[in-house]
Design an enzyme around this catalytic site. Sequence first.
Site, mmCIF file in Angstrom:
data_model
loop_
_atom_site.group_PDB
_atom_site.id
_atom_site.type_symbol
_atom_site.label_atom_id
_atom_site.label_comp_id
_atom_site.label_asym_id
_atom_site.label_seq_id
_atom_site.Cartn_x
_atom_site.Cartn_y
_atom_site.Cartn_z
ATOM 1 N N CYS A 131 -8.010 -1.772 5.293
ATOM 2 C CA CYS A 131 -8.141 -2.355 4.113
ATOM 3 C C CYS A 131 -9.388 -1.616 3.036
ATOM 4 O O CYS A 131 -10.023 -1.259 3.490
ATOM 5 C CB CYS A 131 -9.008 -3.716 4.204
ATOM 6 N N LYS A 171 -1.847 -1.463 11.632
ATOM 7 C CA LYS A 171 -1.498 -1.340 10.092
ATOM 8 C C LYS A 171 -2.325 -0.197 9.548
ATOM 9 O O LYS A 171 -3.545 -0.235 9.594
ATOM 10 C CB LYS A 171 -1.808 -2.742 9.363
ATOM 11 N N ASN A 198 -0.294 -0.034 4.004
ATOM 12 C CA ASN A 198 -1.102 -1.109 3.292
ATOM 13 C C ASN A 198 -1.335 -0.456 1.675
ATOM 14 O O ASN A 198 -0.386 0.493 1.559
ATOM 15 C CB ASN A 198 -2.656 -1.079 3.910
ATOM 16 N N GLY A 250 6.325 -2.966 -1.832
ATOM 17 C CA GLY A 250 7.158 -3.154 -3.159
ATOM 18 C C GLY A 250 8.600 -3.745 -3.033
ATOM 19 O O GLY A 250 9.268 -3.568 -3.684
ATOM 20 N N GLY A 271 5.806 -8.489 -0.021
ATOM 21 C CA GLY A 271 4.045 -9.021 -0.224
ATOM 22 C C GLY A 271 4.169 -9.363 -1.573
ATOM 23 O O GLY A 271 4.659 -10.495 -1.696
HETATM 24 C C1 LIG Z 1 -3.459 -9.950 -3.132
HETATM 25 C C2 LIG Z 1 -3.299 -9.021 -1.708
HETATM 26 C C3 LIG Z 1 -3.944 -9.380 -0.767
HETATM 27 C C4 LIG Z 1 -3.884 -8.458 0.582
HETATM 28 N N1 LIG Z 1 -4.523 -8.691 1.690
HETATM 29 C C5 LIG Z 1 -4.468 -8.004 2.650
HETATM 30 C C6 LIG Z 1 -5.040 -8.444 3.918
HETATM 31 O O1 LIG Z 1 -5.963 -9.490 4.138
HETATM 32 N N2 LIG Z 1 -4.800 -7.698 4.973
HETATM 33 C C7 LIG Z 1 -3.895 -6.658 4.955
HETATM 34 O O2 LIG Z 1 -3.573 -6.115 6.100
HETATM 35 N N3 LIG Z 1 -3.349 -6.630 3.985
HETATM 36 C C8 LIG Z 1 -3.497 -7.028 2.852
HETATM 37 N N4 LIG Z 1 -2.779 -6.724 1.707
HETATM 38 C C9 LIG Z 1 -1.778 -5.744 1.690
HETATM 39 C C10 LIG Z 1 -0.405 -6.198 1.981
HETATM 40 O O3 LIG Z 1 -0.270 -6.907 3.311
HETATM 41 C C11 LIG Z 1 0.703 -5.248 1.846
HETATM 42 O O4 LIG Z 1 0.360 -4.286 2.800
HETATM 43 C C12 LIG Z 1 0.765 -4.358 0.652
HETATM 44 O O5 LIG Z 1 0.643 -5.298 -0.516
HETATM 45 C C13 LIG Z 1 2.207 -3.663 0.195
HETATM 46 O O6 LIG Z 1 3.205 -4.519 0.017
HETATM 47 P P1 LIG Z 1 3.670 -5.175 -1.267
HETATM 48 O O7 LIG Z 1 3.967 -4.132 -2.198
HETATM 49 O O8 LIG Z 1 4.989 -5.517 -0.759
HETATM 50 O O9 LIG Z 1 2.634 -5.975 -1.648
HETATM 51 C C14 LIG Z 1 -2.798 -7.459 0.324
HETATM 52 C C15 LIG Z 1 -2.111 -7.092 -0.841
HETATM 53 C C16 LIG Z 1 -2.281 -8.169 -1.775
HETATM 54 C C17 LIG Z 1 -1.411 -7.840 -3.059
#
Ligand SMILES: Cc1cc2nc3c(=O)[nH]c(=O)nc-3n(C[C@H](O)[C@H](O)[C@H](O)COP(=O)(O)O)c2cc1C
Lengths: 310, 266
Positions: A131, A171, A198, A250, A271
């Site tokens: 994170c 992760k 992440n 994405g 996500g």
């Molecule tokens: C608003 C938001 C909150 C997130 N919170 C977490 C989290 O609490 N723990 C975690 O491992 N990843 C968290 N992520 C990361 C996502 O799980 C993911 O790895 C990342 O957004 C890439 O995927 P995406 O492009 O489809 O969103 C968060 C992402 C977003 C956008």
Amino acid sequence: MDVSLQISIGKLILKNPVTVASGTFGYGEEYAEYFDISELGAVTIKSLTLKPRLGNVPPRIVETPAGMLNAIGLQNVGIETYLKYKLPFLREKKCTIIANIYGTSIEEYVQLAEQLEKEGGADAIEMNLSCPNVHDAKSKFKCPLIAQSPEWVEKYTYAVRSITKLPLIVKLSPNVADITEPALSAEKGGADAVSIINTLLGMAIDVNTRKPKLRNVVGGLSGPAIRPVALKMVWDVSRTVKIPVIGMGGICSASDALEFLIAGARMIAVGSYLFRDPLVPMRIIQGLRDYCLTHNIDDINKLVGSVIVE
Amino acid sequence: MKKLHECLITLHNLVAPHHYRMVLQNKDLAIHSSPGQFVMLEVSTGYYPFLRRPMSIERIFSDGVSILYKVCGEGTKILSTLSVGEKINVQGPLGNSFPIPEGYPHYLIVAGGIGVAPFPALVEKILKVRGIPPEIILAGKDYNHLLCEKDFKQMGCKIHLVTEDGSAGQSGLATDVLETINTQGETIVYTCGPLPMIKNVHKICVQKGWLCYASLEAEMACGEGVCLGCVLPAKMEIENEMMARVCKEGPIFDTQVILWDKIGDR
Ligand SMILES: Cc1cc2nc3c(=O)[nH]c(=O)nc-3n(C[C@H](O)[C@H](O)[C@H](O)COP(=O)(O)O)c2cc1C
Ligand SMILES: Cc1cc2nc3c(=O)[nH]c(=O)nc-3n(C[C@H](O)[C@H](O)[C@H](O)COP(=O)(O)OP(=O)(O)OC[C@H]3O[C@@H](n4cnc5c(N)ncnc54)[C@H](O)[C@@H]3O)c2cc1C
Ligand code: FES
């Protein structure tokens, strides 16, 4: 022809390779109003910590080209409240649960995993070692993430591996020079799978006030803007480790999901695009089935890592 | 209840410079909407802008709802180019709605600029359930920024116009007028507009012992309570400080629960 979308992560069998990314689906209640969430291969919940966390001071999100930056700072209800008030809903819906956990020490990760296993709070555990939003960007020029040190990744993974029989996912962060190193460490530490990726660290400034748009100054970039980066990392990692890779970053459509599977991901997570279209996981599951039918593929596993590099 | 709707745009008018009204036709959406709730509009089918745009529900009809918006960036600019007859994907209704408790002889609305957007629906509802026309302080930068005056007049409201430059009504700020209003009996205030205005309305209400509900804004991604992007520090229950989601616990808040000292002027 019957198409099987079934895959497995460790000893856990999932009915399809589609989950949601931690932090973009809460604990399932909200989007259950949009579709039957038990149709998902698994529900991945928001990162849990031992104690509830308030998270960062707002503003916490800002839209960017083809994506967004977030600096939520792991606001969550804490493990007690999760077990008492959030878990029963997911169990009643018969969801397979991937519980994402975050700790500030090895002991905290161990404690979280032990309690989850003991109280039946998870079908698999995802350790968030990546994170980007829980460090003070102003005081520390570098924000050390566990995922940035292969050595620590192995230690953390091994510690949790030693105390739980639950399938264990680690992760990882894209904010490294070579993501295959921490991925190998996770495998060595005993992980059953790695989640790639992440968010990427980023920043945005309001030129009129000259202030960063996020109160936290920096945040994590997600959405289609990062898809090619994520895809390349999934390809790299899946050629390096033997354990399954869960690909994310994405993904907005079945075609995006297919790219990740073909690059080497065994499973994918949606996500940020959920925020645009809460139904996207259902569209992806349907799209995968349709693709398999048109391409005469009876088992989705046959697609995994099938990229043709000439 | 279905929350994703393809809506037909049946009206789209410029109502003041840079301000538009759009009617979104959809029975399902209309039936489930309450004053104070909002919708998230998909302004683009591509990835730019990436996120939906939140807009308050202005009025609720039998077969649709209207929104009133100000063009201030890329998303609203694209929105303003859509034509009657086109379709737009709308998520909603979202969030909570204005409480209209019984036993208040005075309903007072303080609206600043585009902050007037959620109030036509509220006035209609108050008239329907309580039979009392609310009194309205309608404030804006200049006469161009006083929206919905005619609608409120038709609904029988007593209106105080205020402009910063004095080009219409009294010159000054909404709060200048609010200070001078004295009511007999229990009074309830509803407000929406720029954050500094809402803060001052809250302060005046505390002094006068009036209950105050504000429609608040925050940058939003999901509109459904999952991303935790839109939070404000609040004390919803005794003791426990929390981060309240504007899209879920709000957008309507009793202003006494918000920890105003912890919110900067954005
Ligand atoms: C608003 C938001 C909150 C997130 N919170 C977490 C989290 O609490 N723990 C975690 O491992 N990843 C968290 N992520 C990361 C996502 O799980 C993911 O790895 C990342 O957004 C890439 O995927 P995406 O492009 O489809 O969103 C968060 C992402 C977003 C956008
Ligand atoms: C619950 C809710 C209800 C709203 N109702 C209305 C309404 O009825 N009518 C109306 O005109 N506007 C309303 N807004 C504000 C509206 O959503 C923003 O003006 C809009 O999203 C800006 O989009 P844009 O792409 O045009 O501008 P952008 O290019 O995204 O931004 C332009 C400017 O607007 C600001 N902005 C962006 N998003 C928001 C936001 N969510 N809240 C406040 N400021 C923002 C930015 O900081 C920037 O200064 C509401 C916001 C919320 C949260
Ligand atoms: S906008 Fe996502 S929680 Fe409110």
